[in-house]
Design an enzyme around this catalytic site. Structure first.
Site, PDB file in Angstrom:
ATOM      1  N   LYS A   1       5.689   4.941 -10.987  1.00  9.46           N
ATOM      2  CA  LYS A   1       5.228   4.743  -9.803  1.00  9.46           C
ATOM      3  C   LYS A   1       4.188   5.533  -9.140  1.00  9.46           C
ATOM      4  O   LYS A   1       4.292   6.932  -9.549  1.00  9.46           O
ATOM      5  CB  LYS A   1       6.246   4.659  -8.495  1.00  9.46           C
TER       6      LYS A   1
ATOM      7  N   GLU B   1       1.519  -2.793 -18.488  1.00  8.90           N
ATOM      8  CA  GLU B   1       1.141  -3.679 -17.366  1.00  8.90           C
ATOM      9  C   GLU B   1       0.902  -2.958 -15.859  1.00  8.90           C
ATOM     10  O   GLU B   1       1.596  -2.008 -15.874  1.00  8.90           O
ATOM     11  CB  GLU B   1       1.994  -4.720 -17.385  1.00  8.90           C
TER      12      GLU B   1
ATOM     13  N   TYR C   1       6.964 -11.821 -17.828  1.00  7.46           N
ATOM     14  CA  TYR C   1       8.442 -11.892 -18.798  1.00  7.46           C
ATOM     15  C   TYR C   1       9.145 -13.382 -18.973  1.00  7.46           C
ATOM     16  O   TYR C   1       8.979 -13.931 -17.833  1.00  7.46           O
ATOM     17  CB  TYR C   1       9.264 -10.907 -18.038  1.00  7.46           C
TER      18      TYR C   1
ATOM     19  N   CYS D   1      -9.229  -0.433  34.094  1.00  9.20           N
ATOM     20  CA  CYS D   1      -9.379  -0.730  35.340  1.00  9.20           C
ATOM     21  C   CYS D   1      -8.349  -0.089  36.231  1.00  9.20           C
ATOM     22  O   CYS D   1      -8.305  -0.238  37.581  1.00  9.20           O
ATOM     23  CB  CYS D   1      -9.201  -2.197  35.791  1.00  9.20           C
TER      24      CYS D   1
ATOM     25  N   LYS E   1       2.112  -2.968 -12.348  1.00  2.00           N
ATOM     26  CA  LYS E   1       3.339  -3.388 -11.258  1.00  2.00           C
ATOM     27  C   LYS E   1       2.850  -3.908 -10.126  1.00  2.00           C
ATOM     28  O   LYS E   1       2.518  -3.261  -9.249  1.00  2.00           O
ATOM     29  CB  LYS E   1       4.080  -2.164 -11.064  1.00  2.00           C
TER      30      LYS E   1
ATOM     31  N   CYS F   1      -2.123  -4.986  30.619  1.00  2.00           N
ATOM     32  CA  CYS F   1      -2.759  -4.790  32.117  1.00  2.00           C
ATOM     33  C   CYS F   1      -2.831  -6.106  32.653  1.00  2.00           C
ATOM     34  O   CYS F   1      -3.237  -7.125  32.018  1.00  2.00           O
ATOM     35  CB  CYS F   1      -4.293  -4.339  31.690  1.00  2.00           C
TER      36      CYS F   1
ATOM     37  N   CYS G   1      -3.855   1.200  33.176  1.00  2.00           N
ATOM     38  CA  CYS G   1      -5.072   0.730  32.310  1.00  2.00           C
ATOM     39  C   CYS G   1      -6.302   1.836  32.330  1.00  2.00           C
ATOM     40  O   CYS G   1      -6.782   2.087  33.440  1.00  2.00           O
ATOM     41  CB  CYS G   1      -5.465  -0.578  32.960  1.00  2.00           C
TER      42      CYS G   1
ATOM     43  N   CYS H   1     -10.518  -6.864  35.108  1.00  2.00           N
ATOM     44  CA  CYS H   1     -10.455  -5.847  34.040  1.00  2.00           C
ATOM     45  C   CYS H   1     -11.389  -6.196  32.922  1.00  2.00           C
ATOM     46  O   CYS H   1     -11.719  -7.163  32.388  1.00  2.00           O
ATOM     47  CB  CYS H   1      -9.051  -5.671  33.477  1.00  2.00           C
TER      48      CYS H   1
ATOM     49  N   ASP I   1       3.072  -5.514  -6.583  1.00  2.00           N
ATOM     50  CA  ASP I   1       3.891  -5.303  -5.484  1.00  2.00           C
ATOM     51  C   ASP I   1       3.951  -6.488  -4.481  1.00  2.00           C
ATOM     52  O   ASP I   1       3.439  -6.601  -3.505  1.00  2.00           O
ATOM     53  CB  ASP I   1       3.119  -4.010  -4.793  1.00  2.00           C
TER      54      ASP I   1
HETATM   55  S1  IVH Z   1       9.065  -6.676 -15.923  1.00  2.00           S
HETATM   56  C1  IVH Z   1      13.686  -6.521 -17.210  1.00  2.00           C
HETATM   57  N1  IVH Z   1       6.517  -6.400 -15.436  1.00  2.00           N
HETATM   58  O1  IVH Z   1       9.166  -4.705 -10.599  1.00  2.00           O
HETATM   59  C2  IVH Z   1      12.339  -6.270 -16.681  1.00  2.00           C
HETATM   60  N2  IVH Z   1       8.416  -6.201 -13.728  1.00  2.00           N
HETATM   61  O2  IVH Z   1      12.110  -3.055 -10.515  1.00  2.00           O
HETATM   62  C3  IVH Z   1      11.592  -7.293 -15.876  1.00  2.00           C
HETATM   63  N3  IVH Z   1       7.365  -5.903 -11.370  1.00  2.00           N
HETATM   64  O3  IVH Z   1      12.041  -6.879 -10.375  1.00  2.00           O
HETATM   65  C4  IVH Z   1      10.639  -6.728 -15.317  1.00  2.00           C
HETATM   66  N4  IVH Z   1       5.337  -5.927 -12.017  1.00  2.00           N
HETATM   67  O4  IVH Z   1       9.726  -7.515  -9.444  1.00  2.00           O
HETATM   68  C5  IVH Z   1       7.842  -6.442 -14.872  1.00  2.00           C
HETATM   69  N5  IVH Z   1       4.429  -6.314 -14.960  1.00  2.00           N
HETATM   70  C6  IVH Z   1       5.665  -6.276 -14.590  1.00  2.00           C
HETATM   71  C7  IVH Z   1       5.845  -6.161 -13.209  1.00  2.00           C
HETATM   72  C8  IVH Z   1       7.236  -5.993 -12.701  1.00  2.00           C
HETATM   73  C9  IVH Z   1       6.179  -6.016 -10.924  1.00  2.00           C
HETATM   74  C10 IVH Z   1       8.565  -5.739 -10.315  1.00  2.00           C
HETATM   75  C11 IVH Z   1       9.618  -6.762 -10.661  1.00  2.00           C
HETATM   76  C12 IVH Z   1      10.841  -6.146 -10.813  1.00  2.00           C
HETATM   77  C13 IVH Z   1      10.638  -4.822 -10.560  1.00  2.00           C
HETATM   78  C14 IVH Z   1      11.416  -3.784 -11.477  1.00  2.00           C
END
Ligand code: IVH
Length: 669
Positions: A311, A113, A225, A408, A115, A423, A405, A429, A117
């Protein structure tokens, strides 16, 4: 009759839940925004008339509330763990081997999946209703941010289909790029510090005290989840599919992998492709799909053994700092910009990086000609994250913020407590003069059709205009001497200027470009003071009494109107015929019945929402205050009023009135 109304309300709620889902989850609206608003108004109206039929999860509740509240700490039913991080293919390989060994060579599948942010959230549902939204906190207990979560339109308040009686679903709340950029523009316009990246903006938004403010932030949420006793399936992917059918926004980019090669190809694909997503991701999450296998793998103290995150490396560029130049904005703020030797980074060529202010320059210890590291985070403009001082020439010149500035020559000033340099030569200006005219004609200001930035540049360069009032004295002959200016364009401009005389007072006030007076502040000021003369004479105290106006804005307004040039400008614009008072129509919904009285509103009311009550107070000439003090005339006490407010009012002898008493004050009964 009653039954019929209940049926109508329920039907509207159901329909609006569905339209929200179509729009925010499926991205496929089936009715127009207008029709949606109509239905929502109808629902709000009916709910107002029948408070006994209230429902905390009605779609009307997504607007949030004005109640200030500290968040309650709630213990997580299941601890909210984080994931182990990996940064290399070898580490992913190790994870894969470990899982394989622990499962004694049993076949297994890995779900890949994205991740997201943002900021993690746990949502608890009972009988298909959203019960609570809890932040991660320290993993054991988090903040109850339910009211804020409810304002996020892609989070269903009411589920459809067949779902477990009680379960928790976890996911990530985030701010897409577009919303992030919009939010920061508004913040800069209001003189607030912009957010560094969408993640900070999302977590900051979720922790705001007023959910009505959260409602204005275009937050979104993906769920990834599920936890509970009676989940529909023993496979993660199938549980997510079920959750999708109940109304949740479930990630579309998921891959079920049977081999490590498939995992790597997913990772490599998204390492590039992530730059085309409308939101930030910072890696890939790998999960064992079978919940039985998950259970047998178990957890370490900090994270599950059945999942791991990979990451992405933040893409960094390494290039030379050629020079630092400075831009002067319409408010006089001076922004330093780093000019770089062009470098290719995350899909685009980067030539410039933002340096924000003098503190950032000093903390980087920047020298001209330095080799620097640039990164593109969530920010639109890349930034310098480090300097390679091992290759710095001995005689390299240190970058020192300008004293005067660049446009001017005036000596720059720095307001205490602010990071920016300004300024002070607002009246002489050039970029400030030009910038103010550009702001004046812009869409959200006077919205003058036919004139754009280029025309302003030309008019200014040809000395035909020096301030906004000059626009109204432009002669057709003068205009037609300009480059590429035919009769039609000239007419357009003149018509646009004429039409702008009808623009309402609030927008004229915004268009003047007073520092910190953005759109919302301009609206508040115009309805509180009703005309420019009253506003010009207002004291700091009177200004601060207006809802949401603080000392910083008040001082800026006072400073603006203490400048004779600005007073003269307003006078000229008045003579030209611009609107400097509320129109009759705007006035007619106003009275002065509450003139001179100040109110604190607390609790909930049967006939109106707190916002409606506050706006009634303003419309009738009263002032809203946020806390009870000796200056408060009345405390309007509703149901479930905060006991501390009540006690304070009693102690200070502030009159405590009911909703009914209030209505009598404005002859509403
Ligand atoms: S699963 C026990 N799936 O990443 C596992 N986490 O350090 C539960 N996150 O705290 C997390 N995308 O905030 C999961 N597709 C994803 C995610 C995800 C982002 C974040 C989440 C978690 C941190 C893990």
């Amino acid at each position: 009759m009653k039954e019929k109304i209940q049926q109508d309300i329920e039907a509207l709620r159901k329909e609006l839940h569905q339209h929200n889902h179509n729009y925010y989850v499926l991205n496929q609206p089936v009715i127009s925004d207008y029709d949606f608003d109509q239905k929502m108004h109808r629902l709000i109206e009916l709910e107002k008339q029948h408070p006994e039929l209230a429902d905390a999860n009605s779609p009307s509740q997504r607007v949030g509330s004005d109640l200030n509240k500290e968040f309650e700490h709630v213990k997580h039913t299941y601890p909210m763990l984080s994931l182990g991080n990996t940064y290399s293919e070898e580490e992913i390989q190790d994870f894969y081997t470990r899982v394989s060994k622990q499962l004694v060579d049993e076949a297994f599948e890995i779900v890949c999946e994205l991740k997201y942010d943002g900021t993690a959230i746990g949502l608890i549902y009972e009988n298909g209703q959203l019960l609570k939204g809890i932040t991660r906190g320290d993993g054991v207990q988090g903040d109850d941010v339910t009211a804020n979560v409810k304002t996020i339109k892609s989070i269903p308040l009411q589920l459809s289909g067949t779902y477990p009686e009680r379960f928790e679903i976890r996911g990530e709340i985030f701010l897409p790029h577009e919303g992030f950029a919009r939010l920061n523009t508004i913040r800069e316009e209001n003189g607030e510090t912009p957010f560094a990246n969408p993640r900070n903006a999302a977590s900051g938004s979720l922790k705001m005290q007023k959910s009505s403010e959260v409602a204005k932030r275009p937050l979104d949420c993906y769920l990834y989840y599920m936890l509970g006793e009676n989940l529909p399936s023993t496979y993660h992917t199938q549980n997510l599919e079920q959750a999708r059918s109940w109304g949740f926004k479930i990630p579309e980019h998921i891959k079920l992998c049977k081999s490590i090669e498939e995992v790597f190809s997913f990772i490599n694909y998204w390492d590039e492709e992530r730059h085309n997503l409308p939101f930030d991701i910072d890696g890939i999450v790998l999960k064992v799909n079978d919940l039985k296998q998950q259970r047998s793998l178990g957890f370490t103290a900090k994270s599950p053994r059945w999942a791991i995150s990979y990451k992405f490396k933040a893409e960094q560029g390494y290039t030379k700092l050629e020079s630092v130049t400075y831009q002067v904005g319409r408010t006089g703020a001076v922004t330093p910009v780093a000019n770089l030797d062009a470098v290719f980074l995350a899909g685009t060529t980067v030539k410039r990086a933002s340096l924000h202010n003098s503190d950032i320059i000093s903390s980087l210890d920047l020298h001209l000609g330095d080799m620097v590291y640039v990164e593109k985070g969530g920010e639109i403009i890349p930034k310098i994250v480090g300097v390679d001082d091992t290759v710095r020439k001995k005689d390299a010149e240190v970058v020192v913020f300008l004293k005067t500035c660049p446009e001017c020559g005036s000596e720059l000033i720095r307001i205490e407590g602010e990071a920016a340099h300004y300024c002070p030569n607002a009246d002489g200006c050039p970029p400030q003069l030009k910038g103010r005219i550009e702001h004046f004609i812009a869409r959200k200001g006077m919205n003058i059709d036919g004139i754009g930035t280029e025309t302003i540049e030309l008019l200014f360069a040809n000395k035909m205009i020096n301030d906004v009032s000059d626009l109204y004295h432009l002669h057709p002959m003068q205009l037609s001497t300009l480059d590429r200016m035919g009769d039609k364009s000239v007419n357009n401009i003149l018509e646009g200027l004429e039409a702008s005389k009808q623009v309402n007072f609030a927008r004229v006030l915004f268009a003047l470009g007073i520092r910190y007076v953005g759109e919302t502040v301009a609206k508040k000021l115009s309805s509180a003071f009703k005309n420019i003369d009253a506003l010009m004479q207002a004291s700091q105290e009177q200004l601060i009494e207006v809802d949401e106006i603080g000392e910083r804005i008040a001082n800026s307004v006072i400073e603006y109107f203490s400048n004779e040039k600005n007073i003269q400008l307003v006078k000229r614009l008045k003579e030209i015929g611009l609107q400097f008072e509320l129109s009759e129509e705007e006035q007619s919904s106003h009275s002065d019945k509450l003139e001179g009285s100040s109110f604190v509103v607390s609790g909930s009311f049967a006939s109106f929402s707190r916002d409606e009550l506050k706006s009634l107070i303003e419309k009738n000439g009263g002032k809203n205050l946020s806390g009870v003090s000796s200056k408060t005339s009345y405390l309007v006490a509703g149901d479930k009023i905060g006991p501390s407010k009540l006690a304070k009012a009693e102690k200070l002898g502030v009159k405590i009135i009911s909703e009914h008493d209030f209505k009598a004050l404005i002859d509403m009964e």
